[in-house]
Design an enzyme around this catalytic site. Structure first.
Site, PDB file in Angstrom:
ATOM      1  N   ASN A  23     -30.220  25.890   8.111  1.00 37.68           N
ATOM      2  CA  ASN A  23     -29.115  26.821   7.855  1.00 37.68           C
ATOM      3  C   ASN A  23     -28.528  27.439   9.114  1.00 37.68           C
ATOM      4  OD1 ASN A  23     -29.348  26.171   5.224  1.00 37.68           O
ATOM      5  ND2 ASN A  23     -30.488  28.004   4.643  1.00 37.68           N
ATOM      6  N   ARG A  93     -22.739  21.593   0.976  1.00 30.39           N
ATOM      7  CA  ARG A  93     -22.235  22.875   0.472  1.00 30.39           C
ATOM      8  C   ARG A  93     -21.677  23.763   1.568  1.00 30.39           C
ATOM      9  NH1 ARG A  93     -23.953  20.879  -3.621  1.00 30.39           N
ATOM     10  NH2 ARG A  93     -26.071  20.738  -4.393  1.00 30.39           N
ATOM     11  N   CYS A 117     -23.084  24.670  -7.040  1.00 30.99           N
ATOM     12  CA  CYS A 117     -24.435  24.688  -6.504  1.00 30.99           C
ATOM     13  C   CYS A 117     -25.403  24.372  -7.641  1.00 30.99           C
ATOM     14  CB  CYS A 117     -24.742  26.071  -5.952  1.00 30.99           C
ATOM     15  SG  CYS A 117     -25.922  25.918  -4.641  1.00 30.99           S
ATOM     16  N   PRO A 123     -19.449  31.260  -5.257  1.00 31.25           N
ATOM     17  CA  PRO A 123     -18.190  31.956  -4.971  1.00 31.25           C
ATOM     18  C   PRO A 123     -17.936  32.075  -3.469  1.00 31.25           C
ATOM     19  CG  PRO A 123     -19.862  33.508  -5.676  1.00 31.25           C
ATOM     20  CD  PRO A 123     -20.474  32.143  -5.784  1.00 31.25           C
ATOM     21  N   ILE A 124     -16.667  32.129  -3.095  1.00 33.24           N
ATOM     22  CA  ILE A 124     -16.336  32.337  -1.677  1.00 33.24           C
ATOM     23  C   ILE A 124     -15.342  33.488  -1.524  1.00 33.24           C
ATOM     24  CG2 ILE A 124     -16.823  29.970  -0.915  1.00 33.24           C
ATOM     25  CD1 ILE A 124     -13.774  29.482  -1.047  1.00 33.24           C
ATOM     26  N   ASP A 125     -15.305  34.371  -2.523  1.00 33.49           N
ATOM     27  CA  ASP A 125     -14.349  35.498  -2.468  1.00 33.49           C
ATOM     28  C   ASP A 125     -14.551  36.371  -1.237  1.00 33.49           C
ATOM     29  OD1 ASP A 125     -16.774  36.014  -4.037  1.00 33.49           O
ATOM     30  OD2 ASP A 125     -16.021  38.071  -4.129  1.00 33.49           O
ATOM     31  N   ARG A 399     -32.372  16.631   1.924  1.00 33.45           N
ATOM     32  CA  ARG A 399     -31.281  17.431   2.519  1.00 33.45           C
ATOM     33  C   ARG A 399     -31.834  18.412   3.543  1.00 33.45           C
ATOM     34  NH1 ARG A 399     -28.849  21.138  -1.288  1.00 33.45           N
ATOM     35  NH2 ARG A 399     -27.910  21.891   0.616  1.00 33.45           N
TER      36      ARG A 399
HETATM   37  C1  EPZ Z   1     -27.060  30.753   2.363  1.00 31.04           C
HETATM   38  O1  EPZ Z   1     -26.193  30.464   1.282  1.00 31.04           O
HETATM   39  C2  EPZ Z   1     -28.056  29.619   2.409  1.00 31.04           C
HETATM   40  N1  EPZ Z   1     -27.342  28.364   2.674  1.00 31.04           N
HETATM   41  C3  EPZ Z   1     -28.823  29.529   1.091  1.00 31.04           C
HETATM   42  O2  EPZ Z   1     -29.848  28.554   1.281  1.00 31.04           O
HETATM   43  C4  EPZ Z   1     -29.510  30.873   0.825  1.00 31.04           C
HETATM   44  O3  EPZ Z   1     -30.101  30.830  -0.458  1.00 31.04           O
HETATM   45  C5  EPZ Z   1     -28.505  32.013   0.901  1.00 31.04           C
HETATM   46  O4  EPZ Z   1     -27.776  31.976   2.144  1.00 31.04           O
HETATM   47  C6  EPZ Z   1     -29.173  33.387   0.807  1.00 31.04           C
HETATM   48  O5  EPZ Z   1     -30.084  33.527   1.874  1.00 31.04           O
HETATM   49  C7  EPZ Z   1     -26.909  28.136   3.949  1.00 31.04           C
HETATM   50  O6  EPZ Z   1     -27.090  28.940   4.841  1.00 31.04           O
HETATM   51  C8  EPZ Z   1     -26.213  26.827   4.166  1.00 31.04           C
HETATM   52  P1  EPZ Z   1     -24.841  34.064   0.362  1.00 31.04           P
HETATM   53  P2  EPZ Z   1     -24.836  31.341   1.129  1.00 31.04           P
HETATM   54  O7  EPZ Z   1     -23.384  34.053   0.677  1.00 31.04           O
HETATM   55  O8  EPZ Z   1     -24.352  31.781   2.446  1.00 31.04           O
HETATM   56  C9  EPZ Z   1     -22.875  35.858  -3.593  1.00 31.04           C
HETATM   57  C10 EPZ Z   1     -31.022  26.567   0.983  1.00 31.04           C
HETATM   58  O9  EPZ Z   1     -31.870  26.255   0.148  1.00 31.04           O
HETATM   59  N2  EPZ Z   1     -21.585  35.613  -2.934  1.00 31.04           N
HETATM   60  O10 EPZ Z   1     -25.752  34.907   1.215  1.00 31.04           O
HETATM   61  O11 EPZ Z   1     -23.915  30.583   0.225  1.00 31.04           O
HETATM   62  C11 EPZ Z   1     -23.602  34.587  -3.969  1.00 31.04           C
HETATM   63  O12 EPZ Z   1     -23.187  34.118  -5.242  1.00 31.04           O
HETATM   64  C12 EPZ Z   1     -29.791  27.325   0.553  1.00 31.04           C
HETATM   65  O13 EPZ Z   1     -31.108  26.341   2.216  1.00 31.04           O
HETATM   66  C13 EPZ Z   1     -20.404  36.065  -3.523  1.00 31.04           C
HETATM   67  O14 EPZ Z   1     -20.432  36.662  -4.596  1.00 31.04           O
HETATM   68  O15 EPZ Z   1     -25.410  32.597   0.316  1.00 31.04           O
HETATM   69  C14 EPZ Z   1     -25.042  35.034  -3.972  1.00 31.04           C
HETATM   70  O16 EPZ Z   1     -25.327  35.634  -5.228  1.00 31.04           O
HETATM   71  C15 EPZ Z   1     -29.760  27.534  -0.947  1.00 31.04           C
HETATM   72  N3  EPZ Z   1     -19.223  35.831  -2.905  1.00 31.04           N
HETATM   73  C16 EPZ Z   1     -25.086  36.114  -2.888  1.00 31.04           C
HETATM   74  O17 EPZ Z   1     -23.737  36.511  -2.669  1.00 31.04           O
HETATM   75  C17 EPZ Z   1     -19.144  35.171  -1.693  1.00 31.04           C
HETATM   76  O18 EPZ Z   1     -18.024  35.016  -1.153  1.00 31.04           O
HETATM   77  C18 EPZ Z   1     -25.651  35.675  -1.560  1.00 31.04           C
HETATM   78  O19 EPZ Z   1     -24.999  34.479  -1.187  1.00 31.04           O
HETATM   79  C19 EPZ Z   1     -20.348  34.714  -1.109  1.00 31.04           C
HETATM   80  C20 EPZ Z   1     -21.544  34.952  -1.748  1.00 31.04           C
END
Ligand code: EPZ
Length: 424
Positions: A23, A93, A117, A123-125, A399
């Site tokens: 990551n 992703r 996922c 989400p990417i908001d 992966r």
């Molecule tokens: C990163 O995902 C990791 N992936 C994930 O690891 C990990 O589970 C996650 O961080 C939490 O530590 C990578 O780094 C490539 P977030 P990311 O944005 O960045 C919500 C693995 O197994 N959210 O911290 O996508 C989201 O739905 C993977 O290596 C929004 O609502 O996670 C989640 O509930 C799986 N809107 C929470 O925030 C947004 O725009 C945290 O997500 C972005 C996120």
């Protein structure tokens, strides 16, 4: 399709070396688009997510040269914006980091939206909120994310991330490093891979302060220059191996790590009765007797990592008594429990909470990897359960875990990769 065949139930012994952090590597590889120069990245894990990221850059016009097993040179001088192949982007992703990198370098971006996922919508908001704070307009439709900076470029600003988000923190940082003026990201995530990405960008001449804390300040610079950079070790791979030691009643040394990054995992294993010995760049995990039940709440770093949820659940099944896992990050991360039930686990799931009635053992079975970390958990379960376990859909595991079969065979595991045409 390939599958893993495991004969479990016996202790392992020896040393497991940890590879570079997936990551961190995926963010740093895609951040090279901002650099318009040659970068040499060391300690890159040879895993499918990273190889797809490198293939995407090549397809965009970067010159990617593998210098050794874990070292790659990437020259992004001639990269063309908006040319990332959709079929590759949708397979990885975290391709959304290309939006921040393209926007930061070219003032515009066009990237296919990331696929859904394994555990819910992605989400990417908050990523979009970060880009819009810098003045960009962002449209997501037809399966594409399109972002455009104002005529005279992105302008630094303050942005508060409503949720602690690794991706949104990194993506906003990527877009901000070459914006005009100061950007302040508040409620930023603290994960080590965010610090690693900031350290890489600063080595290239960026001006980022506060990575790893709630507030990250980025002062925009005109250009970035190439650098040689070493990716940090993978704390989740390390944590997976630490759990494996306790699950198989073994003594394992997990080396090439930053012990501080696995503090929360060491603490929970100690609570369960395992013995943890810390060295400068390693931890030794030693099983000392029946595992005690505990409760776990996964949280953003430095809390207990959500990416260790499935692996830790296996350990709770092997403890005696009732344990509770509360998932503090993702909405739907417990699908893997279906597969553990096939191995005799007794787990009740209600939304973001799982109640585990640990029986002290698991039973070998045929199971599937449902996502990356769920797959890793099934490997741990298969090595703990006496008899033959088969794991299908192992592309998920490939992966994020480099040379997993060879590494585990090196500590005495009876595990092999079988392709369908072989008689398994
Ligand atoms: C990163 O995902 C990791 N992936 C994930 O690891 C990990 O589970 C996650 O961080 C939490 O530590 C990578 O780094 C490539 P977030 P990311 O944005 O960045 C919500 C693995 O197994 N959210 O911290 O996508 C989201 O739905 C993977 O290596 C929004 O609502 O996670 C989640 O509930 C799986 N809107 C929470 O925030 C947004 O725009 C945290 O997500 C972005 C996120």
């Amino acid at each position: 399709m390939d599958k893993l065949v495991i004969n479990g139930g016996r202790p392992l012994s020896g040393e497991l070396a940890v590879s570079g952090m997936k990551n961190a590597a995926v963010a740093v590889v895609l951040a090279t688009v901002l650099v318009e120069d040659k970068c040499v990245l060391e300690n890159l894990p040879d895993i499918s997510d990273i190889n797809i990221a490198l293939d995407i850059l090549s397809a965009m016009g970067a010159r990617v040269t593998r210098l050794s097993r874990d070292t790659v040179e990437i020259d992004t001088t001639f990269v063309k914006v908006g040319t990332a192949p959709q079929e590759l982007v949708r397979r990885m992703r975290a391709s959304y980091y290309l939006v921040g990198s393209e926007l930061g370098r070219f003032g515009r971006s066009l990237v296919a939206a990331p696929g859904g996922c394994d555990f819910g919508v992605r989400p990417i908001d908050l990523h979009i909120k970060g880009f819009e704070a810098l003045g960009a307009t962002v449209n997501v439709d037809g399966g594409f994310i399109e972002a455009t900076a104002p005529e005279d470029g992105l302008v630094g600003s303050s942005v508060y991330l409503d949720l602690v988000s690794v991706g949104a923190t990194i993506n906003t940082m990527l877009a901000a490093v070459r914006a005009k003026g100061l950007t302040v990201i508040e409620n930023a995530a603290h994960e080590p891979h965010i610090v690693d990405t900031a350290n890489f960008l600063n080595a290239c001449g960026a001006d980022i302060k506060g990575a790893g804390t709630d507030v990250i300040k980025i002062r925009g610079v005109e250009r970035l220059h190439g650098v040689t950079y070493t990716i940090i070790p993978d704390m989740i791979e390390a944590g997976t191996f630490m759990v494996l030691a306790a699950a198989t009643k073994s003594r394992l040394k997990i080396s090439g790590i930053i012990p501080k990054h696995v503090d929360s995992i060491s603490a929970k294993l100690t609570e369960m009765g395992a013995k943890i010995t810390e060295e400068d760049e390693a931890v030794i995990v030693e099983y000392q007797g029946p595992l005690k039940r505990i409760n776990i709440k996964t949280l953003p770093y430095p809390g207990f990592p959500t990416d260790m949820n499935p692996q830790m659940c296996v350990l709770l099944c092997l403890a005696e008594g009732t344990s509770i896992i509360s998932e503090g990050v993702w909405d739907n991360r417990f699908r893997y429990t279906e597969e553990l039930r096939r191995m005799g686990a007794s787990i009740k799931v209600d939304g973001r909470v799982a109640v585990v009635d640990g029986t002290g053992e698991l039973v070998a079975a045929r199971v599937r990897a449902l996502d990356l970390r769920a797959g890793a958990a099934m490997v741990v379960a298969g090595l703990a359960a006496p008899g033959r376990t088969e794991i299908e859909d192992i592309y998920h595991i490939q992966r994020g875990y480099e040379n997993l079969v060879e590494k585990l065979q090196g500590v005495g595991a009876d595990i092999r990769l079988v392709t369908t045409q072989d008689q398994a």
